[in-house]
Scaffold this motif. Structure first.
Motif, mmCIF file in Angstrom:
data_model
loop_
_atom_site.group_PDB
_atom_site.id
_atom_site.type_symbol
_atom_site.label_atom_id
_atom_site.label_comp_id
_atom_site.label_asym_id
_atom_site.label_seq_id
_atom_site.Cartn_x
_atom_site.Cartn_y
_atom_site.Cartn_z
ATOM 1 N N PHE A 3 -13.410 -3.479 6.751
ATOM 2 C CA PHE A 3 -12.803 -2.305 7.380
ATOM 3 C C PHE A 3 -11.957 -2.698 8.594
ATOM 4 C CE2 PHE A 3 -16.038 -0.004 4.922
ATOM 5 C CZ PHE A 3 -15.266 1.044 4.438
ATOM 6 N N LEU A 4 -12.374 -3.745 9.309
ATOM 7 C CA LEU A 4 -11.565 -4.243 10.430
ATOM 8 C C LEU A 4 -10.241 -4.824 9.918
ATOM 9 C CD1 LEU A 4 -14.252 -5.995 12.686
ATOM 10 C CD2 LEU A 4 -13.018 -3.869 13.174
ATOM 11 N N LEU A 5 -10.314 -5.564 8.821
ATOM 12 C CA LEU A 5 -9.095 -6.101 8.217
ATOM 13 C C LEU A 5 -8.193 -4.973 7.729
ATOM 14 C CD1 LEU A 5 -10.489 -9.123 6.150
ATOM 15 C CD2 LEU A 5 -9.010 -9.234 8.166
ATOM 16 N N LEU A 6 -8.797 -3.929 7.174
ATOM 17 C CA LEU A 6 -8.015 -2.787 6.697
ATOM 18 C C LEU A 6 -7.325 -2.083 7.858
ATOM 19 C CD1 LEU A 6 -7.117 -1.056 4.357
ATOM 20 C CD2 LEU A 6 -9.283 0.186 4.474
ATOM 21 N N PHE A 7 -8.022 -1.951 8.987
ATOM 22 C CA PHE A 7 -7.420 -1.333 10.182
ATOM 23 C C PHE A 7 -6.258 -2.189 10.692
ATOM 24 C CE2 PHE A 7 -7.147 -0.873 14.821
ATOM 25 C CZ PHE A 7 -6.857 0.482 14.907
ATOM 26 N N LEU A 8 -6.438 -3.522 10.693
ATOM 27 C CA LEU A 8 -5.361 -4.425 11.116
ATOM 28 C C LEU A 8 -4.165 -4.281 10.189
ATOM 29 C CD1 LEU A 8 -4.216 -6.757 12.814
ATOM 30 C CD2 LEU A 8 -5.430 -8.345 11.287
ATOM 31 N N SER A 9 -4.422 -4.196 8.882
ATOM 32 C CA SER A 9 -3.350 -4.022 7.911
ATOM 33 C C SER A 9 -2.577 -2.733 8.164
ATOM 34 C CB SER A 9 -3.940 -4.011 6.496
ATOM 35 O OG SER A 9 -2.969 -3.639 5.543
ATOM 36 N N LEU A 10 -3.306 -1.633 8.392
ATOM 37 C CA LEU A 10 -2.653 -0.348 8.649
ATOM 38 C C LEU A 10 -1.828 -0.396 9.928
ATOM 39 C CD1 LEU A 10 -5.541 2.122 7.700
ATOM 40 C CD2 LEU A 10 -3.403 1.781 6.461
ATOM 41 N N SER A 11 -2.338 -1.093 10.950
ATOM 42 C CA SER A 11 -1.619 -1.197 12.226
ATOM 43 C C SER A 11 -0.316 -1.969 12.064
ATOM 44 C CB SER A 11 -2.510 -1.879 13.273
ATOM 45 O OG SER A 11 -3.687 -1.134 13.493
ATOM 46 N N LEU A 239 -11.962 3.098 -3.008
ATOM 47 C CA LEU A 239 -12.064 3.123 -1.550
ATOM 48 C C LEU A 239 -10.819 2.557 -0.891
ATOM 49 C CD1 LEU A 239 -14.038 3.754 0.790
ATOM 50 C CD2 LEU A 239 -14.873 1.409 0.592
ATOM 51 N N PHE A 240 -10.382 1.389 -1.369
ATOM 52 C CA PHE A 240 -9.280 0.681 -0.711
ATOM 53 C C PHE A 240 -7.948 1.413 -0.800
ATOM 54 C CE2 PHE A 240 -5.716 -2.369 -1.350
ATOM 55 C CZ PHE A 240 -5.560 -2.732 -0.028
ATOM 56 N N PHE A 241 -7.526 1.806 -2.004
ATOM 57 C CA PHE A 241 -6.187 2.360 -2.166
ATOM 58 C C PHE A 241 -6.007 3.731 -1.501
ATOM 59 C CE2 PHE A 241 -6.181 -0.874 -5.512
ATOM 60 C CZ PHE A 241 -5.013 -1.536 -5.179
ATOM 61 N N PRO A 242 -6.974 4.668 -1.622
ATOM 62 C CA PRO A 242 -6.805 5.936 -0.895
ATOM 63 C C PRO A 242 -6.752 5.761 0.617
ATOM 64 C CG PRO A 242 -8.401 6.210 -2.654
ATOM 65 C CD PRO A 242 -8.122 4.735 -2.567
ATOM 66 N N ILE A 243 -7.593 4.859 1.162
ATOM 67 C CA ILE A 243 -7.591 4.664 2.615
ATOM 68 C C ILE A 243 -6.308 3.983 3.070
ATOM 69 C CG2 ILE A 243 -8.701 3.440 4.526
ATOM 70 C CD1 ILE A 243 -11.373 3.945 3.244
ATOM 71 N N SER A 244 -5.852 2.960 2.326
ATOM 72 C CA SER A 244 -4.650 2.233 2.740
ATOM 73 C C SER A 244 -3.410 3.112 2.664
ATOM 74 C CB SER A 244 -4.466 0.967 1.894
ATOM 75 O OG SER A 244 -4.270 1.300 0.543
ATOM 76 N N ASN A 245 -3.320 3.987 1.649
ATOM 77 C CA ASN A 245 -2.167 4.885 1.527
ATOM 78 C C ASN A 245 -2.277 6.079 2.461
ATOM 79 O OD1 ASN A 245 -0.224 4.238 -1.013
ATOM 80 N ND2 ASN A 245 -2.279 3.512 -1.429
ATOM 81 N N GLY A 246 -3.419 6.756 2.422
ATOM 82 C CA GLY A 246 -3.598 7.932 3.275
ATOM 83 C C GLY A 246 -3.619 7.573 4.749
ATOM 84 N N GLY A 247 -4.310 6.477 5.079
ATOM 85 C CA GLY A 247 -4.381 6.057 6.483
ATOM 86 C C GLY A 247 -3.018 5.724 7.053
ATOM 87 N N LEU A 248 -2.160 5.119 6.225
ATOM 88 C CA LEU A 248 -0.810 4.775 6.684
ATOM 89 C C LEU A 248 -0.005 6.023 7.036
ATOM 90 C CD1 LEU A 248 1.371 2.652 7.165
ATOM 91 C CD2 LEU A 248 1.973 2.850 4.742
#
Length: 284
Positions: A3-11, A239-248
């Motif tokens: 999740f930390l890596l995902l947050f870094l990716s979104l940032s 989990l990954f694709f909805p969060i990465s797209n929606g979070g962006l």
């Protein structure tokens, strides 16, 4: 850690969008500008990957990297064509809805399971994205519908190709896969730039700030793709694709308010709150 890596990716992806927004508002004049900017961006990504990792590559990685680059270029091309006939918010919403495609791939082809909360969260997230992007009822242009759906399809295929490579026995060739993919993507956009340049020259030169913005965007994109390719292999697709797209969408919207002083109405703030709730449900 995932999740930390995902947050870094979104940032980092949000940072890339900030540079792209600046380019679009201050420099973009025609399609030749787009292809020239994208070529410089992909070159920046290629150099970043060249420095970062091991270029070990099998025939499987070579083939999948070429397909990955092709669907990436096709996604961008159809996205640009859709923008000619419809609103940015409508087009962005349709393209981001592509998260459903790799999510369904994970469920159908990989046998991943969904919880009841996740089943509720995905349509809630799409509804929230529609509110944040200001989607409203309007008669759609038929060409816009076709190009938007094609952009959605090929963007979804990007996620599937990430999953295919990272769930294969060649997942350790991550850097070789991405380095080749960005090399191919640079070549695709170079061809499009030369083709469009015969009709209309680019409006910015290499002496302007644009190559710097494109290069930084490319660095961010290169790092983002390393993180996302890894996460596509270790996190559930639901989990990954909805969060990465929606979070962006939500992070970019917030940066628009804080950095570019863009206004958000009550419906958009409600959408932001619903989106955050949906993302929390996806993580449970």
């Amino acid at each position: 850690m995932n999740f930390l890596l995902l947050f870094l990716s979104l940032s980092l992806e949000t940072g890339k969008n900030i540079f792209s927004n600046n380019f679009g508002k201050n420099y973009l004049k025609n399609n030749t500008d787009v292809y020239k900017f994208n070529m410089l961006l992909y070159i920046g990504s290629f150099i970043t990957l060249l420095v970062m990792g091991n270029l070990r590559c099998s025939l499987f990685t070579l083939i999948t990297a070429f397909i990955f680059a092709a669907v990436t270029a096709a996604s961008q091309m159809f996205f640009l064509k859709a923008l000619r006939y419809g609103h940015m918010s409508f087009t962005t919403f349709v393209q981001c809805s592509s998260m459903i495609i790799p999510t369904l791939y994970g469920i159908i082809m990989l046998g991943e399971k969904m919880t009841v909360l996740q089943m509720i969260a995905i349509p809630l997230l799409i509804f929230a994205m529609a509110l944040v992007l200001g989607i409203r009822r309007e008669r759609a242009n038929s060409k816009w519908v076709i190009f938007s759906l094609l952009a959605m399809l090929f963007t979804g295929l990007i996620g599937i190709m990430q999953t295919v490579h990272q769930t294969s026995s060649h997942s350790d060739e991550l850097f070789g896969f991405l380095t080749l993919a960005f090399l191919f993507a640079s070549a695709f956009n170079a061809v499009l730039w030369v083709h469009e340049g015969r009709k209309r020259r680019a409006s910015f030169s290499v002496k302007s700030r644009v190559p710097i913005h494109a290069g930084l965007s490319g660095i961010f994109m290169g790092i983002v793709n390393v993180i996302n390719l890894y996460l596509a292999g270790v996190m559930p697709k639901v989990l990954f694709f909805p969060i990465s797209n929606g979070g962006l969408i939500f992070m970019t919207s917030l940066c628009g308010v804080l950095i570019f002083k863009e206004k958000m109405n009550t419906k958009q703030w409600i959408g932001m709150a619903l989106g955050i709730a949906a993302l929390c449900c996806l993580g449970i």
